[in-house]
Write an enzyme that holds these catalytic residues in place. Structure first.
Site, mmCIF file in Angstrom:
data_model
loop_
_atom_site.group_PDB
_atom_site.id
_atom_site.type_symbol
_atom_site.label_atom_id
_atom_site.label_comp_id
_atom_site.label_asym_id
_atom_site.label_seq_id
_atom_site.Cartn_x
_atom_site.Cartn_y
_atom_site.Cartn_z
ATOM 1 N N THR A 1 0.952 -1.087 -0.062
ATOM 2 C CA THR A 1 -0.072 -0.063 0.076
ATOM 3 C C THR A 1 0.723 1.400 -0.107
ATOM 4 O O THR A 1 0.721 2.233 -0.678
ATOM 5 C CB THR A 1 -0.839 -0.113 1.287
ATOM 6 O OG1 THR A 1 -1.770 -1.154 1.147
ATOM 7 C CG2 THR A 1 -1.851 1.257 1.254
ATOM 8 N N GLY B 1 6.177 -8.065 0.669
ATOM 9 C CA GLY B 1 7.005 -9.077 0.703
ATOM 10 C C GLY B 1 6.063 -10.401 1.361
ATOM 11 O O GLY B 1 6.255 -11.280 0.983
ATOM 12 N N HIS B 2 4.807 -9.925 1.851
ATOM 13 C CA HIS B 2 4.042 -11.036 2.511
ATOM 14 C C HIS B 2 3.355 -11.822 1.602
ATOM 15 O O HIS B 2 2.785 -12.804 1.849
ATOM 16 C CB HIS B 2 3.104 -10.512 3.615
ATOM 17 C CG HIS B 2 2.026 -9.568 3.361
ATOM 18 N ND1 HIS B 2 0.789 -10.100 3.334
ATOM 19 C CD2 HIS B 2 1.804 -8.263 2.796
ATOM 20 C CE1 HIS B 2 -0.217 -9.357 2.844
ATOM 21 N NE2 HIS B 2 0.651 -8.042 2.684
ATOM 22 N N ASN C 1 -5.831 -9.199 -7.927
ATOM 23 C CA ASN C 1 -5.731 -9.946 -6.830
ATOM 24 C C ASN C 1 -6.907 -10.936 -6.544
ATOM 25 O O ASN C 1 -6.843 -12.002 -5.902
ATOM 26 C CB ASN C 1 -5.555 -9.166 -5.693
ATOM 27 C CG ASN C 1 -6.303 -8.153 -5.527
ATOM 28 O OD1 ASN C 1 -6.449 -7.078 -6.425
ATOM 29 N ND2 ASN C 1 -7.384 -7.829 -4.463
ATOM 30 N N CYS D 1 -9.315 -7.199 2.010
ATOM 31 C CA CYS D 1 -9.863 -6.056 2.204
ATOM 32 C C CYS D 1 -11.305 -5.699 1.989
ATOM 33 O O CYS D 1 -12.033 -4.928 2.694
ATOM 34 C CB CYS D 1 -9.011 -4.758 1.541
ATOM 35 S SG CYS D 1 -7.471 -4.941 1.757
HETATM 36 N N1 PLP Z 1 -2.104 -4.437 -3.950
HETATM 37 C C1 PLP Z 1 -2.566 -5.617 -4.344
HETATM 38 C C2 PLP Z 1 -2.660 -5.966 -5.792
HETATM 39 C C3 PLP Z 1 -2.809 -6.613 -3.264
HETATM 40 O O1 PLP Z 1 -3.167 -7.724 -3.563
HETATM 41 C C4 PLP Z 1 -2.584 -6.069 -2.192
HETATM 42 C C5 PLP Z 1 -2.745 -6.725 -0.844
HETATM 43 O O2 PLP Z 1 -3.747 -7.577 -0.933
HETATM 44 C C6 PLP Z 1 -1.917 -4.656 -1.877
HETATM 45 C C7 PLP Z 1 -1.637 -3.905 -2.886
HETATM 46 C C8 PLP Z 1 -1.834 -4.199 -0.700
HETATM 47 O O3 PLP Z 1 -0.418 -4.705 -0.137
HETATM 48 P P1 PLP Z 1 -0.080 -4.550 1.382
HETATM 49 O O4 PLP Z 1 -1.005 -5.646 2.199
HETATM 50 O O5 PLP Z 1 1.196 -5.233 1.394
HETATM 51 O O6 PLP Z 1 -0.340 -3.137 1.816
#
Ligand code: PLP
Length: 387
Positions: A72, A199-200, A150, A324
């Site tokens: 993010t 990373g995760h 995603n 989310c």
């Molecule tokens: N962008 C995409 C396509 C994602 O799937 C995600 C998390 O699900 C993010 C951004 C956000 O990543 P983070 O959880 O490391 O903030």
């Protein structure tokens, strides 16, 4: 059987090799990499090595990698850097299917005098490229398009788009959070200016991300503070997690061919068997162009949340949309953008695999899920009406 985790687009297990690499940095090796003494300074050397490993994952130069706290932050940083570097331009473009880290930033900018274009997708989640190209203008500051979605796993043609945008001098950012470690990424071929990583999503810890910034790209930091990351991101480095992300990137590159083949094989078995055994089930997304481990299946006339709860009783962890958006009963904005009918969008389940899933686990899901759908449908007045 222990829990069966098929929600790897939400997050992944930390690879034991990554864990081994990072543990000392929580205990005896706690120095600050900016310190003059060698106790801290040697951690700076470790960060340099992590930067090199991560750069190799996407064929970038080590200096083009800026560590952040998450995907993010990388997305927000890239978009703000682009609009701040071209203050006279007020038009920005993204797609209708981005993760909230991009989508909500664009909506925020729309409320702050930016003119935003959201590029639509078709029924299979494929981008309307002509629409995108028709909207480009001299006033366009930035285009942000995800590498892979995603929720559906659909992969967008980033290399092809980059060829058009680089000729026009428009800043091009891609959110590659779901793509990294699952499909090859080469920033020399896909000429993006900025690219987000987290990373995760590939077996590093949560709370560590990175932003690729092509050499020569005009950039301004989002977190203003110390000189860390060459002044591109203030804040004492998350040493352990940076080392972990580097190691996870190295492993992802080394294992890419093997793990993507294995994930695709298991995903295809799961998908084919569920479609065969459950009437009125539909795959959402372009099956010809998807991440290897993701499938999004709609089971018509049932609630995704009810399916998830029943799967949970069997220890099966899946998702009904992006992490989310779950928790809300609204159908996902991605499926809505694809025009998936209401009765199908509500019953959509995302299965996302990792290198740790086994065929035994997939067989278990194939055995448990069809009776769940049948039970739920038997309780549904809509199903009775439709069947
Ligand atoms: N962008 C995409 C396509 C994602 O799937 C995600 C998390 O699900 C993010 C951004 C956000 O990543 P983070 O959880 O490391 O903030």
């Amino acid at each position: 059987m222990n829990s069966i985790y098929v929600d790897n687009n939400a997050t992944t297990k930390v690879d034991p090799k990554v864990l081994d690499a990072i543990l000392p940095y929580f205990s005896e090796l706690y120095g600050n990499p900016s310190s003059m003494h060698s106790f801290g300074g040697s951690n700076g050397q470790k960060i340099r090595q992590a930067r090199e490993k991560l750069a190799a994952l996407i064929n970038a130069l080590p200096d083009e990698i800026v560590f952040t706290s998450c995907g993010t932050e990388s997305d927000n940083t890239a978009i703000m850097a682009a609009v701040n570097s071209l203050p006279e331009k007020k038009h920005i473009i993204t797609t209708r299917v981005e993760h909230p880290a991009v989508k909500n930033m664009f909506e925020h900018l729309a409320q702050n005098n930016f003119n935003v274009t959201f590029v639509p997708v078709d029924k299979r989640g494929r981008l309307d490229l002509q629409y995108l190209y028709d909207k480009l203008s001299d006033d366009t500051a930035v285009v942000s398009i995800m590498w892979a979605n995603n929720e559906t796993g659909v992969v967008f043609p980033i290399e092809e788009i980059s060829q058009v945008l680089s000729k026009k001098g428009i800043v091009f950012h891609t959110d590659a959070v779901q793509a990294a470690g699952k499909v090859p990424i080469d920033v020399k071929k896909a000429k993006v200016d900025m690219l987000s990583l987290s990373g995760h999503k590939f077996h590093a810890p949560k709370g560590i991300g990175a932003l690729y910034v092509r050499k020569g790209t005009r950039f301004s930091p989002y977190l203003i503070g110390g000189h860390q990351e060459k002044g591109r991101r203030g804040g004492t480095e998350n040493v352990a997690s940076i080392i972990g992300m580097g190691e996870a990137g190295r492993l992802a590159l080394e294992e890419l061919d093997e793990t993507s083949r294995q994930m695709a094989k298991l995903r295809d078995k799961l998908e084919n068997e569920l479609l065969r055994r459950v009437p009125r089930s539909i795959v959402n997304g372009d099956t010809a162009n998807r991440l290897p481990g993701t499938t999004n299946i709609s089971f018509e006339f049932v609630e995704g949340e009810a399916i998830l709860l029943m799967l949970n009783e069997f220890g099966i962890c899946a998702s009904s949309g992006s992490a989310c958006t779950s928790g809300s009963l609204e159908p996902s904005h991605v499926l809505r953008a694809m025009g998936v009918p209401y009765t199908a969008a509500h019953g959509s389940i995302r299965f996302s695999l990792s290198k740790y899933n086994t065929e035994e686990e997939i067989d278990y899901i194939i055995e448990k899920l069809p009776p769940i759908i049948e039970r739920l449908r038997n309780m549904s007045p809509f199903w009775k009406e439709a069947s």
